[in-house]
Design a protein around this motif. Structure first.
Motif, PDB file in Angstrom:
ATOM      1  N   LEU A  39       0.850  -1.185   0.000  1.00 39.18           N
ATOM      2  CA  LEU A  39       0.000   0.000   0.000  1.00 39.18           C
ATOM      3  C   LEU A  39       0.884   1.232   0.000  1.00 39.18           C
ATOM      4  CD1 LEU A  39      -2.836   1.265   0.178  1.00 39.18           C
ATOM      5  CD2 LEU A  39      -2.564   1.217   2.661  1.00 39.18           C
ATOM      6  N   VAL A  40       0.701   2.081  -1.009  1.00 42.68           N
ATOM      7  CA  VAL A  40       1.451   3.328  -1.135  1.00 42.68           C
ATOM      8  C   VAL A  40       0.460   4.457  -0.881  1.00 42.68           C
ATOM      9  CG1 VAL A  40       2.866   4.754  -2.657  1.00 42.68           C
ATOM     10  CG2 VAL A  40       2.910   2.255  -2.893  1.00 42.68           C
ATOM     11  N   GLN A  41       0.735   5.282   0.129  1.00 39.29           N
ATOM     12  CA  GLN A  41      -0.207   6.336   0.497  1.00 39.29           C
ATOM     13  C   GLN A  41       0.505   7.665   0.629  1.00 39.29           C
ATOM     14  OE1 GLN A  41      -2.381   5.575   4.092  1.00 39.29           O
ATOM     15  NE2 GLN A  41      -3.801   7.254   3.732  1.00 39.29           N
ATOM     16  N   VAL A  42      -0.172   8.730   0.192  1.00 41.18           N
ATOM     17  CA  VAL A  42       0.343  10.079   0.369  1.00 41.18           C
ATOM     18  C   VAL A  42       0.026  10.489   1.801  1.00 41.18           C
ATOM     19  CG1 VAL A  42       0.238  12.470  -0.403  1.00 41.18           C
ATOM     20  CG2 VAL A  42      -0.050  10.613  -2.053  1.00 41.18           C
ATOM     21  N   MET A  43       1.061  10.824   2.565  1.00 41.17           N
ATOM     22  CA  MET A  43       0.920  11.166   3.981  1.00 41.17           C
ATOM     23  C   MET A  43      -0.136  12.250   4.188  1.00 41.17           C
ATOM     24  SD  MET A  43       2.954  10.870   6.931  1.00 41.17           S
ATOM     25  CE  MET A  43       3.168  11.749   8.439  1.00 41.17           C
ATOM     26  N   GLY A  65       0.857  16.260  -0.809  1.00 47.81           N
ATOM     27  CA  GLY A  65       1.777  15.693   0.169  1.00 47.81           C
ATOM     28  C   GLY A  65       3.184  15.651  -0.362  1.00 47.81           C
ATOM     29  N   ASP A  66       4.116  15.673   0.539  1.00 46.21           N
ATOM     30  CA  ASP A  66       5.502  15.578   0.121  1.00 46.21           C
ATOM     31  C   ASP A  66       6.156  14.339   0.697  1.00 46.21           C
ATOM     32  OD1 ASP A  66       5.606  16.320   2.760  1.00 46.21           O
ATOM     33  OD2 ASP A  66       7.055  17.921   2.471  1.00 46.21           O
ATOM     34  N   GLU A  67       5.326  13.421   1.182  1.00 52.52           N
ATOM     35  CA  GLU A  67       5.859  12.199   1.773  1.00 52.52           C
ATOM     36  C   GLU A  67       4.950  11.020   1.408  1.00 52.52           C
ATOM     37  OE1 GLU A  67       7.631  10.802   6.088  1.00 52.52           O
ATOM     38  OE2 GLU A  67       6.522  12.664   5.940  1.00 52.52           O
ATOM     39  N   LEU A  68       5.588   9.895   1.054  1.00 55.45           N
ATOM     40  CA  LEU A  68       4.850   8.661   0.783  1.00 55.45           C
ATOM     41  C   LEU A  68       5.109   7.668   1.904  1.00 55.45           C
ATOM     42  CD1 LEU A  68       5.445   8.012  -3.037  1.00 55.45           C
ATOM     43  CD2 LEU A  68       3.455   9.044  -1.945  1.00 55.45           C
ATOM     44  N   ILE A  69       4.083   6.872   2.216  1.00 52.80           N
ATOM     45  CA  ILE A  69       4.186   5.825   3.234  1.00 52.80           C
ATOM     46  C   ILE A  69       3.941   4.492   2.539  1.00 52.80           C
ATOM     47  CG2 ILE A  69       3.247   4.924   5.377  1.00 52.80           C
ATOM     48  CD1 ILE A  69       2.211   7.756   5.933  1.00 52.80           C
ATOM     49  N   GLU A  76       8.427  -4.036   7.105  1.00 55.38           N
ATOM     50  CA  GLU A  76       8.373  -2.874   7.975  1.00 55.38           C
ATOM     51  C   GLU A  76       7.873  -1.663   7.197  1.00 55.38           C
ATOM     52  OE1 GLU A  76      12.101  -2.208   9.960  1.00 55.38           O
ATOM     53  OE2 GLU A  76      12.135  -4.249  10.777  1.00 55.38           O
ATOM     54  N   MET A  77       7.094  -0.814   7.880  1.00 52.16           N
ATOM     55  CA  MET A  77       6.605   0.407   7.258  1.00 52.16           C
ATOM     56  C   MET A  77       7.794   1.294   6.892  1.00 52.16           C
ATOM     57  SD  MET A  77       4.124   3.366   8.745  1.00 52.16           S
ATOM     58  CE  MET A  77       5.430   4.181   9.615  1.00 52.16           C
ATOM     59  N   PHE A  78       7.647   2.019   5.794  1.00 50.21           N
ATOM     60  CA  PHE A  78       8.730   2.881   5.329  1.00 50.21           C
ATOM     61  C   PHE A  78       8.139   4.193   4.832  1.00 50.21           C
ATOM     62  CE2 PHE A  78      11.862   4.275   2.121  1.00 50.21           C
ATOM     63  CZ  PHE A  78      13.009   4.255   2.895  1.00 50.21           C
ATOM     64  N   ARG A  79       8.830   5.300   5.099  1.00 47.95           N
ATOM     65  CA  ARG A  79       8.417   6.623   4.624  1.00 47.95           C
ATOM     66  C   ARG A  79       9.535   7.223   3.792  1.00 47.95           C
ATOM     67  NH1 ARG A  79       5.769   9.692   9.828  1.00 47.95           N
ATOM     68  NH2 ARG A  79       4.067   8.242  10.134  1.00 47.95           N
ATOM     69  N   ILE A  80       9.128   8.004   2.803  1.00 53.37           N
ATOM     70  CA  ILE A  80      10.116   8.684   1.970  1.00 53.37           C
ATOM     71  C   ILE A  80       9.591  10.060   1.591  1.00 53.37           C
ATOM     72  CG2 ILE A  80       9.243   7.680  -0.180  1.00 53.37           C
ATOM     73  CD1 ILE A  80      12.145   7.567  -1.160  1.00 53.37           C
ATOM     74  N   LYS A  81      10.469  11.054   1.643  1.00 56.35           N
ATOM     75  CA  LYS A  81      10.115  12.403   1.187  1.00 56.35           C
ATOM     76  C   LYS A  81      10.245  12.441  -0.333  1.00 56.35           C
ATOM     77  CE  LYS A  81      10.555  15.160   5.142  1.00 56.35           C
ATOM     78  NZ  LYS A  81       9.368  15.853   5.488  1.00 56.35           N
ATOM     79  N   LEU A  82       9.302  13.080  -0.976  1.00 54.92           N
ATOM     80  CA  LEU A  82       9.307  13.169  -2.432  1.00 54.92           C
ATOM     81  C   LEU A  82      10.204  14.304  -2.891  1.00 54.92           C
ATOM     82  CD1 LEU A  82       5.538  12.659  -3.211  1.00 54.92           C
ATOM     83  CD2 LEU A  82       7.394  11.032  -3.518  1.00 54.92           C
ATOM     84  N   ASP A  83      11.088  13.993  -3.820  1.00 56.15           N
ATOM     85  CA  ASP A  83      11.897  15.029  -4.440  1.00 56.15           C
ATOM     86  C   ASP A  83      12.084  14.742  -5.924  1.00 56.15           C
ATOM     87  OD1 ASP A  83      13.571  12.883  -4.251  1.00 56.15           O
ATOM     88  OD2 ASP A  83      15.195  13.918  -3.245  1.00 56.15           O
ATOM     89  N   ASP A  84      11.395  13.719  -6.412  1.00 58.74           N
ATOM     90  CA  ASP A  84      11.514  13.318  -7.806  1.00 58.74           C
ATOM     91  C   ASP A  84      10.195  12.689  -8.236  1.00 58.74           C
ATOM     92  OD1 ASP A  84      12.640  12.893 -10.266  1.00 58.74           O
ATOM     93  OD2 ASP A  84      14.220  11.567  -9.565  1.00 58.74           O
ATOM     94  N   SER A  85      10.031  12.477  -9.525  1.00 60.44           N
ATOM     95  CA  SER A  85       8.802  11.858 -10.011  1.00 60.44           C
ATOM     96  C   SER A  85       8.936  10.344 -10.128  1.00 60.44           C
ATOM     97  CB  SER A  85       8.404  12.449 -11.364  1.00 60.44           C
ATOM     98  OG  SER A  85       9.424  12.201 -12.305  1.00 60.44           O
ATOM     99  N   GLU A  86      10.114   9.801  -9.796  1.00 63.20           N
ATOM    100  CA  GLU A  86      10.320   8.359  -9.781  1.00 63.20           C
ATOM    101  C   GLU A  86      10.890   7.950  -8.430  1.00 63.20           C
ATOM    102  OE1 GLU A  86      12.417   6.722 -13.091  1.00 63.20           O
ATOM    103  OE2 GLU A  86      11.378   8.005 -14.513  1.00 63.20           O
TER     104      GLU A  86
END
Length: 101
Positions: A39-43, A65-69, A76-86
């Motif tokens: 599951l990919v969700q916009v924070m 949002g600027d972060e994906l969960i 394990e759950m993982f979060r990433i800040k968006l800075d690119d389109s890939e």
């Protein structure tokens, strides 16, 4: 008058198009194999997507949002800040021995 209405409608449609930010990505395990049904969700929103059998996903963040969960029952759950389109993510497996106790 028709030209003014056309111009106003054009501006409205163009401004609606800017409310979009399409993100492509893939989710893999530590062995490099794609993970299905992550599951990919916009924070902070209800915008979400799931990965396919190859671990590939596409989600439109709509600039909300600027972060994906990333969540999956076996990882394990993982979060990433968006800075690119890939986006490319490697998820770590949960320690199942601790859960069984």
């Amino acid at each position: 008058m028709k030209k003014v209405i056309f111009l106003l409608l054009s501006i409205v449609f163009l401004s609606c198009g800017k409310d979009s930010n399409l993100i492509d990505g893939e989710i893999k395990n530590s062995n490099g194999k794609g993970i299905e049904d992550v599951l990919v969700q916009v924070m902070g929103t209800d915008l979400n997507s799931k990965t396919n059998a190859k671990g590939v996903f596409r989600i439109n963040t709509k600039d909300r949002g600027d972060e994906l969960i990333f969540t999956h029952p076996e990882y394990e759950m993982f979060r990433i800040k968006l800075d690119d389109s890939e986006v490319s993510v490697i998820l770590k497996e949960k320690n199942t021995q601790e859960q069984e106790k």
